[in-house]
Scaffold this active site. Sequence first.
Site, PDB file in Angstrom:
ATOM      1  N   LYS A  51       1.207  -1.384  -0.029  1.00  0.00           N
ATOM      2  CA  LYS A  51       0.065  -0.089   0.538  1.00  0.00           C
ATOM      3  C   LYS A  51       0.780   1.578   0.022  1.00  0.00           C
ATOM      4  CE  LYS A  51      -4.066  -2.517   2.228  1.00  0.00           C
ATOM      5  NZ  LYS A  51      -4.585  -2.957   3.290  1.00  0.00           N
ATOM      6  N   GLN A  96      -5.411  -0.979   9.752  1.00  0.00           N
ATOM      7  CA  GLN A  96      -4.883  -2.915   9.313  1.00  0.00           C
ATOM      8  C   GLN A  96      -5.512  -3.946  10.005  1.00  0.00           C
ATOM      9  OE1 GLN A  96      -3.392  -3.085   5.962  1.00  0.00           O
ATOM     10  NE2 GLN A  96      -3.677  -5.306   5.905  1.00  0.00           N
ATOM     11  N   ASP A 119     -11.645   2.233   3.457  1.00  0.00           N
ATOM     12  CA  ASP A 119     -11.259   0.433   3.247  1.00  0.00           C
ATOM     13  C   ASP A 119     -12.724   0.484   2.619  1.00  0.00           C
ATOM     14  OD1 ASP A 119      -9.858  -1.159   3.619  1.00  0.00           O
ATOM     15  OD2 ASP A 119      -8.844  -1.251   5.644  1.00  0.00           O
TER      16      ASP A 119
END
Length: 291
Positions: A51, A96, A119
């Site tokens: 990422k 995360q 997300d």
Amino acid sequence: MQILDGKKVSQELALKLQGEVATFKAQNIHPKLTIILVGEDPASESYVRSKKKLAESVGLEFDLIRYTPEEMDTAQLIEKIQELNNDQKVHGILVQLPLPKHIYEPEIIKAIDPKKDVDGFTAYNLGKMFLSTDFEELAPCTPLGVIRILESYNIDILGKEAVVVGASNIVGKPMGVMLLNRKATVTICNSKTRDLAAQTRRADILVVAVGKAKFITADMVKEGAVVIDVGINRGEDGKICGDVDFENVAPKTSFITPVPGGCGPMTVACLMENVVKAARRLSGLTTEKTS
Ligand code: GUN
């Protein structure tokens, strides 16, 4: 049979985003992604590295905030997220997963401002997806990546039998909704589905996200199907493999994603797409559609 080259499509998407980020910067808007990582899960470390690499290559500002599990509990992490929610320089917040067991994940996701939820995991963004494609603003990156790769190869969804294997909140369920929004006839299978092979064999488009190496075998796939493999597993030979037995399934398909090089890079590219979208909206360049 044609390989759906997720690496290539993700690079094309990244190039387009790079151009958009450049136009933002010319207007003094600097899209920024902040990732919070608690602990040292090796898979998470690897995802976060990808990422960071792509964020920097498309020109995003990027910040990784690391904590040890001992440093953080649920309340402290919520406080940190609230600080980022209020930070005008931050456009995307990503926590995360998985988090250490002592931190309650649903409360953490709930704390993220839906406008910065790149997300697409908050109930607000997931709920909006139910309305129509017009309201899929920050959609979860993995199913969004699947849609983008189908679009890129001009694979029709409308009227098709789509079967999704796996019903997670992150992949299977939103995937089903996004396919339904595009007028597929959708079946979402779960771990209790009876006669799974009877379901998968009906699929014109088969999306698999179960996390079990080579789970889908050739006898479970219709001749000419489009097969999308979301899984990332380590096989018995120690190599990375998907949820589909690629070697035996691929010859039966019209299109298939490889692992690696299929859905993985698309997920990361779509995260960048979401950061750019969030930055555009937070900067007032577009308005949010609300029902
Ligand atoms: N862990 C595994 N996949 C994901 C993802 O897409 N987002 C986050 N935040 N954590 C993950």
